[in-house]
Design a protein around this motif. Structure first.
Motif, PDB file in Angstrom:
ATOM      1  N   ARG A  23     -49.405   3.295  49.351  1.00 12.05           N
ATOM      2  CA  ARG A  23     -49.171   3.898  48.753  1.00 12.05           C
ATOM      3  C   ARG A  23     -49.391   3.576  46.674  1.00 12.05           C
ATOM      4  N   GLY A  24     -50.087   4.550  46.035  1.00 20.10           N
ATOM      5  CA  GLY A  24     -49.858   5.122  44.814  1.00 20.10           C
ATOM      6  C   GLY A  24     -51.483   4.740  44.121  1.00 20.10           C
ATOM      7  N   CYS A  25     -52.624   5.817  44.945  1.00 18.00           N
ATOM      8  CA  CYS A  25     -53.462   5.075  44.532  1.00 18.00           C
ATOM      9  C   CYS A  25     -54.155   6.338  43.089  1.00 18.00           C
ATOM     10  N   THR A  26     -53.801   7.318  43.536  1.00 19.62           N
ATOM     11  CA  THR A  26     -53.256   7.874  41.745  1.00 19.62           C
ATOM     12  C   THR A  26     -52.383   8.069  40.785  1.00 19.62           C
ATOM     13  N   THR A  27     -51.613   7.615  40.885  1.00 10.86           N
ATOM     14  CA  THR A  27     -50.702   6.640  40.054  1.00 10.86           C
ATOM     15  C   THR A  27     -51.473   6.056  39.057  1.00 10.86           C
ATOM     16  N   GLU A  28     -52.446   5.446  39.956  1.00 10.69           N
ATOM     17  CA  GLU A  28     -52.953   4.063  38.871  1.00 10.69           C
ATOM     18  C   GLU A  28     -53.823   4.427  38.601  1.00 10.69           C
TER      19      GLU A  28
ATOM     20  N   LEU B   1     -50.622  12.599  53.948  1.00  8.18           N
ATOM     21  CA  LEU B   1     -51.514  11.256  54.154  1.00  8.18           C
ATOM     22  C   LEU B   1     -51.675  10.660  55.566  1.00  8.18           C
ATOM     23  N   PRO B   2     -52.085   9.653  55.622  1.00  8.07           N
ATOM     24  CA  PRO B   2     -52.227   9.080  57.144  1.00  8.07           C
ATOM     25  C   PRO B   2     -50.887   8.748  57.422  1.00  8.07           C
ATOM     26  N   ASP B   3     -49.993   9.378  58.548  1.00 16.65           N
ATOM     27  CA  ASP B   3     -49.304   8.444  59.678  1.00 16.65           C
ATOM     28  C   ASP B   3     -48.685   7.426  58.858  1.00 16.65           C
ATOM     29  N   GLY B   4     -47.171   7.423  58.638  1.00 15.56           N
ATOM     30  CA  GLY B   4     -46.881   5.912  57.873  1.00 15.56           C
ATOM     31  C   GLY B   4     -47.373   5.260  56.700  1.00 15.56           C
ATOM     32  N   TRP B   5     -47.511   6.628  55.609  1.00 19.86           N
ATOM     33  CA  TRP B   5     -48.728   5.259  54.867  1.00 19.86           C
ATOM     34  C   TRP B   5     -47.824   4.655  53.553  1.00 19.86           C
ATOM     35  N   ASP B   6     -46.444   5.630  53.458  1.00 12.28           N
ATOM     36  CA  ASP B   6     -45.536   4.831  53.132  1.00 12.28           C
ATOM     37  C   ASP B   6     -44.894   3.385  53.774  1.00 12.28           C
ATOM     38  N   SER B   7     -44.990   3.325  54.435  1.00 11.63           N
ATOM     39  CA  SER B   7     -44.451   2.063  55.012  1.00 11.63           C
ATOM     40  C   SER B   7     -45.259   1.177  55.414  1.00 11.63           C
ATOM     41  N   ILE B   8     -46.538   1.303  54.585  1.00 10.56           N
ATOM     42  CA  ILE B   8     -47.405   0.174  54.430  1.00 10.56           C
ATOM     43  C   ILE B   8     -47.819  -0.371  53.235  1.00 10.56           C
TER      44      ILE B   8
ATOM     45  N   LEU C 264     -56.777   5.346  49.007  1.00 18.79           N
ATOM     46  CA  LEU C 264     -57.805   6.601  49.283  1.00 18.79           C
ATOM     47  C   LEU C 264     -56.776   6.810  48.549  1.00 18.79           C
ATOM     48  N   THR C 265     -57.355   8.038  47.704  1.00 19.26           N
ATOM     49  CA  THR C 265     -56.843   8.949  46.617  1.00 19.26           C
ATOM     50  C   THR C 265     -55.989  10.273  47.820  1.00 19.26           C
ATOM     51  N   GLY C 266     -54.915  10.457  47.848  1.00 14.31           N
ATOM     52  CA  GLY C 266     -54.437  11.853  48.796  1.00 14.31           C
ATOM     53  C   GLY C 266     -55.034  12.858  47.730  1.00 14.31           C
ATOM     54  N   ARG C 267     -55.069  14.485  48.607  1.00 14.69           N
ATOM     55  CA  ARG C 267     -55.079  15.822  47.399  1.00 14.69           C
ATOM     56  C   ARG C 267     -53.898  16.300  48.047  1.00 14.69           C
ATOM     57  N   PRO C 268     -53.176  16.730  46.931  1.00 15.90           N
ATOM     58  CA  PRO C 268     -51.766  17.714  47.215  1.00 15.90           C
ATOM     59  C   PRO C 268     -51.700  18.499  48.348  1.00 15.90           C
ATOM     60  N   ASP C 269     -53.035  18.367  48.093  1.00 14.66           N
ATOM     61  CA  ASP C 269     -52.764  20.370  50.491  1.00 14.66           C
ATOM     62  C   ASP C 269     -53.211  19.237  51.863  1.00 14.66           C
TER      63      ASP C 269
ATOM     64  N   PRO D 293     -60.728  -8.109  51.426  1.00  2.00           N
ATOM     65  CA  PRO D 293     -59.580  -7.663  52.583  1.00  2.00           C
ATOM     66  C   PRO D 293     -58.990  -6.054  52.679  1.00  2.00           C
ATOM     67  N   THR D 294     -59.014  -5.841  54.035  1.00  2.00           N
ATOM     68  CA  THR D 294     -59.488  -3.971  54.347  1.00  2.00           C
ATOM     69  C   THR D 294     -58.331  -4.320  55.031  1.00  2.00           C
ATOM     70  N   PHE D 295     -57.844  -3.152  55.698  1.00  2.81           N
ATOM     71  CA  PHE D 295     -56.813  -2.754  56.495  1.00  2.81           C
ATOM     72  C   PHE D 295     -56.707  -1.970  58.103  1.00  2.81           C
ATOM     73  N   ASP D 296     -56.451  -1.637  58.568  1.00  6.57           N
ATOM     74  CA  ASP D 296     -56.401   0.164  59.531  1.00  6.57           C
ATOM     75  C   ASP D 296     -55.110   1.085  59.446  1.00  6.57           C
ATOM     76  N   VAL D 297     -55.727   1.944  59.476  1.00  6.48           N
ATOM     77  CA  VAL D 297     -54.562   3.026  59.918  1.00  6.48           C
ATOM     78  C   VAL D 297     -55.527   4.451  60.118  1.00  6.48           C
ATOM     79  N   ASP D 298     -54.104   4.732  61.071  1.00  6.27           N
ATOM     80  CA  ASP D 298     -55.044   6.295  61.452  1.00  6.27           C
ATOM     81  C   ASP D 298     -56.575   6.148  61.940  1.00  6.27           C
ATOM     82  N   GLY D 299     -57.114   5.259  62.426  1.00  4.16           N
ATOM     83  CA  GLY D 299     -58.512   5.389  63.115  1.00  4.16           C
ATOM     84  C   GLY D 299     -59.603   4.839  61.857  1.00  4.16           C
TER      85      GLY D 299
END
Length: 319
Positions: free
Chosen positions: A207-212, A196-203, A188-193, A270-276
Motif C-alpha cells: 500500500r502507498g503507491c499514490t502517496t509515494e 484494490l486487490p484482496d488483502g492489499w493492506d496486509s501485504i 500498483l497505483t490504485g484508482r479512486p473508483d 524482488p516481486t510478489f504475487d496477488v490476485d493472479g
C-alpha cells in the motif's frame, strides 16, 4: 425482585425498565410500602424487548411479541401477530436500504466525476466499487523487512532494455545519459473508483503507491536541484493506465511501463504475487552513468520516500 435486580439480570438500565413500564409493556406488582415488585416473567419480557430492539424493531412495536409470551406460547414469535411484526420491520428496512443504496450510488458518481475531472481519460462507468482513500495511509500498515533481495544490485550495469513512457516515447534503461537518474519502482497505483486487490493492506510494502507518487511530485524540483538528472516511476501497469495517473495526480515526470516485468528478469528484482498478478516489490534505483549506484529497499513509509531520496542526494553529492 427490585427494579435494580431486574435491570441487571435482563441486561438493561433502570431507566429503560421504567420506560417499558410507562408504555405498559411490563406491569409490576406493588408492595404494601409502594415499591415495585418484579417477577421472573418480567425478566423474560424485558430480555425479549432488548433482543427485538437489537433487530431494529422499535420498543413500541414489541407488544405483539410480549402478548404472545403472555398467552402461554413458548416463543415470542409463535403467534401470527408476531410474524406480521417481523414483516413490517423487514419492509421498513428494505425501504431504508434502497434509499441508502441510491444515496451511495450518487456519492460514488460524484466522487468518480471529481477524480477524473482534470484527466483526459473518461471516468469509467463499470458498476459500483468500494472507494478507497489513496491519499492517506492506514495507521496499522505492516512494515516490510529487508530480505536481502536487493543486496546484489549496487554496482550492476543497467540492462539493455527499452520501455515505453507515458508520453509514448521509448526509454532505454542503459542509455539514460550521464549523471544520476532516479527510478522508483512500485507495485500498483490504485484508482479512486476501483477496488484494490484482496488483502492489499496486509501485504508488507504494497500500500502507498499514490502517496509515494505525490511525494515525488511535491519534491521533484528539489530532487533535480540536489543532483538528479531525471525521475521516473515504473510499474507493470500498462501505459494508458499510467497516463491517467500522471494526469490525475499532475505528476511533473513520466512513468515507465513494464507489463512483462522484463526489468525484474534482467536484474533479479524482488516481486510478489496477488490476485493472479505478479507485481514489483517497492524499491528505488539510483542509476549513475549506466550503473546502479544505490538502491533503496525496503521502503517505508512510502509517503515520505522522495524525501528520503532527497536526503541521500544531499548527503552524497557528485564531485
Amino acid at each position: 425482585m427490585k427494579i435494580g435486580e431486574l435491570a441487571r439480570r435482563a441486561g438493561v438500565t433502570i431507566k429503560a425498565v421504567r420506560y417499558y413500564e410507562s408504555l405498559g409493556l411490563i406491569t409490576p406488582c406493588r408492595l404494601a410500602n409502594g415499591y415495585r415488585d418484579y417477577e421472573e416473567d418480567d425478566v423474560r419480557l424485558v430480555r425479549e424487548i432488548r433482543a427485538l430492539a437489537g433487530l431494529g424493531i422499535p420498543v413500541e412495536r414489541t407488544r405483539p411479541f410480549l402478548e404472545c409470551l403472555a398467552s402461554g406460547q413458548r416463543h415470542a414469535d409463535d403467534c401470527p401477530a408476531s410474524l406480521a411484526g417481523y414483516r413490517e420491520a423487514i419492509d421498513e428496512l428494505t425501504e431504508r436500504i434502497e434509499a441508502l443504496t441510491s444515496r451511495r450510488a450518487t456519492l460514488m458518481r460524484q466522487l468518480r466525476q471529481a477524480a477524473y475531472r482534470n484527466s483526459s481519460s473518461p471516468a469509467p462507468d463499470d458498476g459500483e466499487h468500494t472507494m478507497t482513500d489513496f491519499h492517506h495511509l492506514p495507521a496499522d500498515l505492516p512494515v516490510p523487512e529487508d530480505d536481502g533481495a536487493a543486496d546484489h544490485l549496487p554496482g550492476l550495469k543497467a540492462p539493455h532494455l527499452e520501455l515505453v513512457d507515458t508520453t509514448g516515447e521509448t526509454v532505454r534503461i542503459d542509455a539514460l545519459g550521464s549523471g544520476r537518474t532516479i527510478v522508483y519502482i512500485y507495485p500498483l497505483t490504485g484508482r479512486p473508483d476501483v477496488d484494490l486487490p484482496d488483502g492489499w493492506d496486509s501485504i508488507p510494502g504494497a500500500r502507498g503507491c499514490t502517496t509515494e507518487a505525490c511525494d515525488f511530485r511535491d519534491h521533484h524540483q528539489e530532487l533535480l536541484a540536489a543532483g538528479a538528472r531525471r525521475v521516473f516511476g515504473l510499474s507493470s501497469q500498462d501505459t494508458a493506465y499510467q497516463r491517467e495517473v500522471v494526469e490525475r495526480l499532475r505528476l511533473p515526470f513520466v512513468m515507465l511501463s513494464d507489463p512483462r516485468l522484463n526489468l525484474a528478469a534482467a536484474l533479479g528484482l524482488p516481486t510478489f504475487d496477488v490476485d493472479g498478478m505478479t507485481l514489483f516489490k517497492r524499491l528505488t534505483l539510483v542509476i549513475r552513468d549506466g550503473v546502479i549506484e544505490h538502491v533503496f529497499y525496503p521502503i517505508f513509509p512510502p509517503d515520505v520516500h522522495a524525501q528520503q531520496v532527497l536526503a541521500w542526494l544531499r548527503d552524497n553529492p557528485v564531485a
